[in-house]
Design a protein around this motif. Structure first.
Motif, PDB file in Angstrom:
ATOM      1  N   UNK A 144      33.646  40.037  38.124  1.00 17.84           N
ATOM      2  CA  UNK A 144      33.359  40.090  36.688  1.00 17.84           C
ATOM      3  C   UNK A 144      31.873  40.265  36.388  1.00 17.84           C
ATOM      4  N   UNK A 145      31.027  39.998  37.364  1.00 17.69           N
ATOM      5  CA  UNK A 145      29.588  40.138  37.151  1.00 17.69           C
ATOM      6  C   UNK A 145      29.108  41.571  37.337  1.00 17.69           C
ATOM      7  N   UNK A 146      29.851  42.365  38.108  1.00 16.49           N
ATOM      8  CA  UNK A 146      29.355  43.700  38.437  1.00 16.49           C
ATOM      9  C   UNK A 146      30.321  44.843  38.148  1.00 16.49           C
ATOM     10  N   UNK A 147      31.614  44.575  38.007  1.00 16.29           N
ATOM     11  CA  UNK A 147      32.583  45.661  37.938  1.00 16.29           C
ATOM     12  C   UNK A 147      33.134  45.959  36.553  1.00 16.29           C
ATOM     13  N   UNK A 148      32.649  45.285  35.533  1.00 11.89           N
ATOM     14  CA  UNK A 148      33.068  45.576  34.167  1.00 11.89           C
ATOM     15  C   UNK A 148      31.987  46.379  33.468  1.00 11.89           C
ATOM     16  N   UNK A 149      32.343  47.003  32.337  1.00 10.51           N
ATOM     17  CA  UNK A 149      31.365  47.764  31.563  1.00 10.51           C
ATOM     18  C   UNK A 149      30.186  46.886  31.168  1.00 10.51           C
ATOM     19  N   UNK A 150      30.481  45.635  30.793  1.00  7.92           N
ATOM     20  CA  UNK A 150      29.465  44.628  30.491  1.00  7.92           C
ATOM     21  C   UNK A 150      29.751  43.429  31.376  1.00  7.92           C
ATOM     22  N   UNK A 151      28.744  42.893  32.007  1.00  8.66           N
ATOM     23  CA  UNK A 151      28.945  41.781  32.930  1.00  8.66           C
ATOM     24  C   UNK A 151      29.256  40.486  32.190  1.00  8.66           C
ATOM     25  N   UNK A 152      30.103  39.671  32.782  1.00  7.87           N
ATOM     26  CA  UNK A 152      30.323  38.312  32.295  1.00  7.87           C
ATOM     27  C   UNK A 152      29.323  37.434  33.016  1.00  7.87           C
ATOM     28  N   UNK A 153      28.425  36.843  32.260  1.00  3.14           N
ATOM     29  CA  UNK A 153      27.372  36.039  32.869  1.00  3.14           C
ATOM     30  C   UNK A 153      27.295  34.631  32.312  1.00  3.14           C
ATOM     31  N   UNK A 154      28.114  34.306  31.307  1.00  2.00           N
ATOM     32  CA  UNK A 154      28.046  32.982  30.699  1.00  2.00           C
ATOM     33  C   UNK A 154      29.385  32.268  30.801  1.00  2.00           C
ATOM     34  N   UNK A 155      29.323  30.958  30.790  1.00  2.00           N
ATOM     35  CA  UNK A 155      30.537  30.158  30.804  1.00  2.00           C
ATOM     36  C   UNK A 155      31.270  30.331  29.484  1.00  2.00           C
ATOM     37  N   UNK A 156      32.572  30.117  29.504  1.00  2.00           N
ATOM     38  CA  UNK A 156      33.336  30.195  28.274  1.00  2.00           C
ATOM     39  C   UNK A 156      34.773  30.586  28.534  1.00  2.00           C
ATOM     40  N   UNK A 157      35.487  30.815  27.459  1.00  2.00           N
ATOM     41  CA  UNK A 157      36.873  31.245  27.531  1.00  2.00           C
ATOM     42  C   UNK A 157      36.928  32.753  27.339  1.00  2.00           C
ATOM     43  N   UNK A 158      37.693  33.421  28.178  1.00  2.00           N
ATOM     44  CA  UNK A 158      37.853  34.865  28.133  1.00  2.00           C
ATOM     45  C   UNK A 158      39.336  35.192  28.186  1.00  2.00           C
ATOM     46  N   UNK A 159      39.664  36.424  27.865  1.00  2.00           N
ATOM     47  CA  UNK A 159      41.053  36.873  27.879  1.00  2.00           C
ATOM     48  C   UNK A 159      41.151  38.169  28.667  1.00  2.00           C
ATOM     49  N   UNK A 160      42.304  38.351  29.293  1.00  2.00           N
ATOM     50  CA  UNK A 160      42.543  39.550  30.077  1.00  2.00           C
ATOM     51  C   UNK A 160      43.913  40.115  29.711  1.00  2.00           C
ATOM     52  N   UNK A 161      44.001  41.451  29.653  1.00  2.00           N
ATOM     53  CA  UNK A 161      45.269  42.146  29.481  1.00  2.00           C
ATOM     54  C   UNK A 161      45.376  43.210  30.559  1.00  2.00           C
ATOM     55  N   UNK A 201      52.150  54.069  27.349  1.00  2.00           N
ATOM     56  CA  UNK A 201      51.233  53.043  27.825  1.00  2.00           C
ATOM     57  C   UNK A 201      51.790  51.698  27.387  1.00  2.00           C
ATOM     58  N   UNK A 202      51.780  50.743  28.275  1.00  2.00           N
ATOM     59  CA  UNK A 202      52.247  49.388  27.991  1.00  2.00           C
ATOM     60  C   UNK A 202      51.122  48.424  28.317  1.00  2.00           C
ATOM     61  N   UNK A 203      51.092  47.303  27.627  1.00  2.00           N
ATOM     62  CA  UNK A 203      50.071  46.314  27.947  1.00  2.00           C
ATOM     63  C   UNK A 203      50.625  44.916  27.788  1.00  2.00           C
ATOM     64  N   UNK A 204      50.060  44.005  28.565  1.00  2.00           N
ATOM     65  CA  UNK A 204      50.503  42.619  28.550  1.00  2.00           C
ATOM     66  C   UNK A 204      49.854  41.872  27.392  1.00  2.00           C
ATOM     67  N   UNK A 205      50.469  40.768  27.026  1.00  2.00           N
ATOM     68  CA  UNK A 205      49.827  39.860  26.087  1.00  2.00           C
ATOM     69  C   UNK A 205      48.563  39.305  26.752  1.00  2.00           C
ATOM     70  N   UNK A 206      47.510  39.078  25.974  1.00  2.00           N
ATOM     71  CA  UNK A 206      46.286  38.528  26.582  1.00  2.00           C
ATOM     72  C   UNK A 206      46.523  37.146  27.184  1.00  2.00           C
ATOM     73  N   UNK A 207      45.975  36.936  28.352  1.00  2.00           N
ATOM     74  CA  UNK A 207      46.024  35.628  29.023  1.00  2.00           C
ATOM     75  C   UNK A 207      44.609  35.101  29.133  1.00  2.00           C
ATOM     76  N   UNK A 208      44.441  33.820  28.849  1.00  2.00           N
ATOM     77  CA  UNK A 208      43.097  33.248  28.862  1.00  2.00           C
ATOM     78  C   UNK A 208      42.707  32.755  30.246  1.00  2.00           C
ATOM     79  N   UNK A 209      41.410  32.755  30.493  1.00  2.00           N
ATOM     80  CA  UNK A 209      40.846  32.097  31.657  1.00  2.00           C
ATOM     81  C   UNK A 209      39.499  31.515  31.255  1.00  2.00           C
ATOM     82  N   UNK A 210      39.096  30.471  31.921  1.00  2.00           N
ATOM     83  CA  UNK A 210      37.869  29.736  31.577  1.00  2.00           C
ATOM     84  C   UNK A 210      36.895  29.805  32.747  1.00  2.00           C
ATOM     85  N   UNK A 211      35.653  30.081  32.416  1.00  2.00           N
ATOM     86  CA  UNK A 211      34.574  30.042  33.394  1.00  2.00           C
ATOM     87  C   UNK A 211      33.682  28.874  33.011  1.00  2.00           C
ATOM     88  N   UNK A 212      33.525  27.942  33.943  1.00  2.00           N
ATOM     89  CA  UNK A 212      32.649  26.785  33.650  1.00  2.00           C
ATOM     90  C   UNK A 212      31.801  26.430  34.835  1.00  2.00           C
TER      91      UNK A 212
END
Length: 108
Positions: free
Chosen positions: A63-80, A97-108
């Motif tokens: 998540x720090x290098x492979x996304x368009x914008x890096x995730x660098x802070x703690x918090x709650x995020x969602x993925x589909x 095209x089909x997509x899943x409901x967003x699922x949360x994950x927490x970085x702390x």
């Protein structure tokens, strides 16, 4: 910072897909590479290939290098997970095209 997704796909019409990550306010952060690119090459982040037989697809993303914008802070995020059929047009259009409901994950 890496996370691992275990995503079953049970549809032999699915040809590719990608993962999209959002922040806690549903703003787009970034997306993964295509699971299978236009040449048919499977993304190196898959362990065991891209399966459409109902078995789990194991995808590891940094998540720090492979996304368009890096995730660098703690918090709650969602993925589909987005899945597409065909790639038959070769110009980015798809029949479905089909997509899943967003699922949360927490970085702390």
């Amino acid at each position: 910072l890496t996370i691992t997704f275990a995503t079953p796909v049970n549809d032999d019409q699915v040809r590719s897909g990608y993962i999209v990550v959002y922040d806690s306010t549903a703003d787009y952060i970034g997306s993964s590479n295509w699971f299978v690119d236009n040449s048919g090459a499977i993304d190196a982040n898959f362990t065991g290939g891209f399966n459409t037989d109902g078995s789990n697809n194991i995808y590891i993303i940094n998540l720090s290098t492979e996304l368009s914008s890096a995730i660098t802070t703690n918090g709650t995020y969602y993925v589909s997970v987005f899945l597409v059929d065909g790639k038959q047009y070769g110009d980015g259009r798809y029949d479905c095209i089909s997509y899943s409901a967003p699922k949360s994950f927490i970085i702390d």
